[in-house]
Motif scaffolding. Structure first.
Motif, PDB file in Angstrom:
ATOM      1  N   MET A  33      27.063 -28.203  54.784  1.00 46.83           N
ATOM      2  CA  MET A  33      27.624 -28.893  54.829  1.00 46.83           C
ATOM      3  C   MET A  33      26.864 -30.580  54.088  1.00 46.83           C
ATOM      4  O   MET A  33      25.364 -30.676  54.613  1.00 46.83           O
ATOM      5  N   GLY A  34      27.025 -31.223  53.331  1.00 48.08           N
ATOM      6  CA  GLY A  34      26.570 -31.947  52.854  1.00 48.08           C
ATOM      7  C   GLY A  34      25.131 -31.738  51.632  1.00 48.08           C
ATOM      8  O   GLY A  34      24.757 -32.988  51.349  1.00 48.08           O
ATOM      9  N   ARG A  35      25.066 -30.454  51.221  1.00 53.72           N
ATOM     10  CA  ARG A  35      23.624 -30.307  50.692  1.00 53.72           C
ATOM     11  C   ARG A  35      24.347 -29.286  49.081  1.00 53.72           C
ATOM     12  O   ARG A  35      23.749 -29.196  48.179  1.00 53.72           O
ATOM     13  N   PHE A  36      25.792 -28.707  49.652  1.00 53.24           N
ATOM     14  CA  PHE A  36      25.680 -27.558  49.190  1.00 53.24           C
ATOM     15  C   PHE A  36      27.809 -27.784  48.491  1.00 53.24           C
ATOM     16  O   PHE A  36      28.761 -29.054  49.328  1.00 53.24           O
ATOM     17  N   THR A  37      28.423 -28.045  47.536  1.00 49.45           N
ATOM     18  CA  THR A  37      29.273 -28.112  47.150  1.00 49.45           C
ATOM     19  C   THR A  37      30.240 -26.487  46.191  1.00 49.45           C
ATOM     20  O   THR A  37      29.840 -26.346  45.294  1.00 49.45           O
TER      21      THR A  37
END
Length: 115
Positions: free
Chosen positions: A64-68
Motif C-alpha cells: 500500500m502506497g508504494r506499489f500500483t
C-alpha cells in the motif's frame, strides 16, 4: 492453452523503482481478476496486489502506497509499478490470472533489491 509471461524484473537499489508486466496469450477469454504474488527464498508465495476486470485494485499492507497495479484489457496485460523498494521486496514475482474460473500462473520474474 493459456500462457502468462512476466517481464521487467532485475536488480535495483533500495529506494528505486521497477515496473513489472505480465501478458496472457493463447486461448484467452474474459480474464477476471489478475494479481501479482511474490515468493522470497525459503518463504511461501504471498499475494501482493490484485485487480478485478473493472480495474478496481486491492493491496496487501506492505504494498500500500508504494506499489500500483493496473491492467490493459485490450492487451491482456497486468502491470505492477513498484516504488520505494526495500531489500525485503526481493523475491520472485508471479503473475496470476483467473480466466473463466481457472487460475493460471506465469513462471515468475526475479526482483532483487540491493545496493
Amino acid at each position: 492453452q493459456v500462457h502468462l509471461v512476466e517481464s521487467g524484473g532485475g536488480l535495483v537499489q533500495p529506494g528505486g523503482s521497477l515496473t513489472l508486466s505480465c501478458t496472457a496469450s493463447g486461448t484467452v477469454f474474459s480474464i477476471r481478476d489478475m494479481a501479482w504474488f511474490r515468493q522470497a527464498p525459503g518463504e511461501e508465495r504471498n499475494l501482493v496486489a490484485s485487480i478485478d476486470s473493472d480495474g478496481i485494485p486491492n493491496y496487501v499492507d506492505s504494498a500500500m502506497g508504494r506499489f500500483t497495479i493496473s491492467r490493459d484489457n485490450a492487451k491482456n496485460t497486468v502491470y505492477l509499478q513498484m516504488g520505494s523498494l526495500k531489500p525485503e521486496d526481493t523475491a520472485v514475482y508471479y503473475c496470476n490470472a483467473d480466466i473463466r474460473g481457472y487460475y493460471y500462473w506465469g513462471k515468475g520474474t526475479l526482483v532483487t533489491v540491493s545496493s
